[in-house]
Write an enzyme that holds these catalytic residues in place. Structure first.
Site, mmCIF file in Angstrom:
data_model
loop_
_atom_site.group_PDB
_atom_site.id
_atom_site.type_symbol
_atom_site.label_atom_id
_atom_site.label_comp_id
_atom_site.label_asym_id
_atom_site.label_seq_id
_atom_site.Cartn_x
_atom_site.Cartn_y
_atom_site.Cartn_z
ATOM 1 N N ASP A 9 0.855 -1.183 0.000
ATOM 2 C CA ASP A 9 0.000 0.000 0.000
ATOM 3 C C ASP A 9 0.894 1.237 0.000
ATOM 4 O OD1 ASP A 9 -1.780 2.022 0.452
ATOM 5 O OD2 ASP A 9 -2.752 1.091 2.183
ATOM 6 N N ASP A 105 -3.157 2.331 -5.816
ATOM 7 C CA ASP A 105 -1.986 2.356 -4.947
ATOM 8 C C ASP A 105 -1.844 1.138 -4.056
ATOM 9 O OD1 ASP A 105 -4.251 3.077 -3.462
ATOM 10 O OD2 ASP A 105 -3.006 4.072 -1.973
ATOM 11 N N GLU A 106 -2.635 0.101 -4.309
ATOM 12 C CA GLU A 106 -2.510 -1.100 -3.493
ATOM 13 C C GLU A 106 -2.491 -2.324 -4.384
ATOM 14 O OE1 GLU A 106 -5.460 -1.473 -0.401
ATOM 15 O OE2 GLU A 106 -5.599 0.710 -0.196
#
Ligand SMILES: [Mg+2]
Lengths: 419, 96
Positions: A9, A105-106
């Site tokens: 993350d 973003d993960e």
């Protein structure tokens, strides 16, 4: 079982990317927002110095400014964030081909049997963390565990720039005391129900009698019980892995040929109403949308795009479908049939990065509108309520997209083939 | 000394395998820097001026070694449509 599932993350992703592009912002209180000039706009992501002053995601700009007068507002640049997102995936693919992105973003990574770094998952994630810093100038938090749900808990456990391992030896001591609301898919409503049952921590949930959970929460009770115990299917969906498609689609052969944009809009609106209604029924949103287009000579094509944020809102689905259509069709011929499919489904109450260009109030309104329409139609039938613009093409408006045509869910939710 | 990101025109050579090599760097003031050798390429963020991409460490005909960064360029729909080059420009302090 090995600890070989990682969840990565990126920390304060949008804000971090802005700082990587503009080092003069480093260490300052910055916030990324859709439109810095709109005081009522909302904060999408804040840097740590801003967070320490109390600035939070989804806060109104005026509110954030009041808490942190020196706050530097930066206009969001989705293109840039998508570029960095691609770079993060390039990094992951050096180590494993099992990459399941979750938003920009993960991502979950399957590291079982990966030969890099002596085959040691911990060393692989350290290498990934270093590559983020060196190549992208941003940091990430990584969770490493034996299940996807625990890996995600791990990446939330310590921020920024941290690696947390939950293994068989330590999970009872470290995971069980966490609040049950930290668990993936346990939204506000579920948390409330669990609290009513006296369940406050993940440990409470893990050790609860599953039959009791099922009585209170239905099937979902069993799912969250499994998650709390660190059992999940462990399957990391690969990008481009089209087999377990999870999608909802609908198509329609129109009573007359479509000849211009408003015709197409009306049909897309009707189709998106049905796809949206089905998604809402399933409690899902889609992250991607596909259109299929068949012209009067029956030649056919389909195009798809990833949505900036998962949605099941009819208006957003329609806008995305029409935009895609306008990019790829220029009325060289009349059209006979159109289709829409929402794919890459996620649960509606899953946390997501807020979207740049839509204010949350408007979205809330649209959701309520869809809910009201669904409700009316459930009770009084499809034709009880209709969008006015659809009636500019009454010969097309008569489609009950939800019931006259088969809506095709598949993958997770059924076995039917889509479009 | 201050530094800033400067996009520059570059003549480059792409071989049959698709590997691109910068040949001549053109600064906006007209100066040209022919590249005699690419010493290494590595993906890296430029910590001083910002931005990320593939960093080419080049030896120049005039002597000296410098970095040229190759940065991806997208259209409005985020499809990659090309790339551009940037260097670090050093700016002398304007006032004492
Ligand atoms: Mg993040």
């Amino acid at each position: 079982m090995e600890t070989c599932i990682a969840h990565v993350d990126a920390n304060c992703f949008y804000a971090s990317v802005e700082m990587a592009e503009h080092p003069e912002l480093l260490g300052k209180a910055i916030a990324v927002c859709g439109d810095p000039a709109n005081r009522h706009g909302i904060i999408l992501t804040a840097s740590y110095p801003a967070k320490r002053k109390g600035v939070k995601t989804a806060m109104a700009i005026w509110e954030a400014k009041a808490l942190c007068p020196e706050l530097i507002l930066v206009r969001a640049d989705l293109r840039l964030y998508m570029r960095y997102s691609r770079y993060t995936r390039d990094i992951f693919y050096r180590y494993t081909d099992r990459v399941e992105p979750f938003g920009l973003d993960e991502a979950w990574l399957g590291l079982r049997g990966c030969p890099a770094c002596g085959g040691e998952p911990l060393r692989i994630v350290q290498a990934i963390s270093d590559a983020f810093k060196r190549e992208l100038g941003i940091t990430c938090s990584i969770g490493l565990s034996f299940s996807k749900v625990y890996a995600k808990l791990g990446s939330d456990y310590k921020k920024p720039d941290a690696i947390t391992v939950f293994d068989r030896a330590n999970y009872r001591e470290r995971v069980f005391p966490l609040p049950v609301s930290d668990l993936l898919y346990v939204g506000r409503a579920t948390t409330r129900k669990l609290n009513e049952m006296g369940i406050y921590t993940i440990g409470d949930l893990a050790t609860c009698d599953p039959a009791r959970l099922q009585r209170k929460l239905g099937k979902m009770g069993l799912v969250v019980h499994r998650f709390a115990n660190g059992y999940d299917d462990e399957h990391i969906c690969q990008v481009g892995d089209r087999a377990p498609v999870k999608s909802v689609g609908n198509s329609w052969t129109t009573p007359r040929d479509l000849t211009e944009d408003t015709d197409a809009w009306v049909v897309f609106m009707l189709l998106c109403e049905s796809v949206g209604a089905r998604l809402r029924e399933l409690g899902c949103k889609c992250r991607g949308i596909e259109i299929s287009v068949r012209d009067a000579s029956l030649s056919w094509f389909s195009r798809q795009t990833v949505l900036p944020m998962p949605t099941n809102i009819t208006e957003e689905l329609t806008a995305a479908a029409c935009a895609l259509f306008r990019c790829h069709y220029h009325w060289s011929k009349g059209l006979r049939s159109l289709g829409v499919r929402g794919f890459d489904l996620v649960w509606s109450d899953e946390p997501v990065q807020l979207r740049l260009d839509i204010d949350a109030n408007r979205q809330e309104e649209l959701m309520r509108l869809d809910g009201a329409i669904d409700d009316l139609r459930r009770r009084y039938g499809f034709s009880i309520v209709q969008r006015a613009k659809v009636w500019t093409r009454p010969e097309l408006a008569r489609l009950d997209a939800r019931h006259d045509n088969v809506v095709h869910p598949h993958g997770y939710f059924g076995q039917m083939e889509g479009l | 000394m201050k530094r800033r990101k400067l996009y520059v025109a570059v003549e480059s050579y792409t071989d049959a395998a698709g590997v691109e090599t910068p040949r001549i760097i053109h600064w906006p003031n007209g100066e040209q820097y022919p590249v005699t050798a690419v010493l290494r390429t590595v993906n890296r963020q430029h910590a001083k001026v910002g931005g990320t991409g593939t960093c080419y460490t080049c030896a120049f005909a005039q002597g000296g070694i410098g970095n040229v960064y190759h940065e991806v360029l997208e259209d409005d729909a985020s499809s990659v449509i090309g790339a551009r080059w940037f260097v670090e420009e050093k700016i002398e302090a304007e006032h004492a």
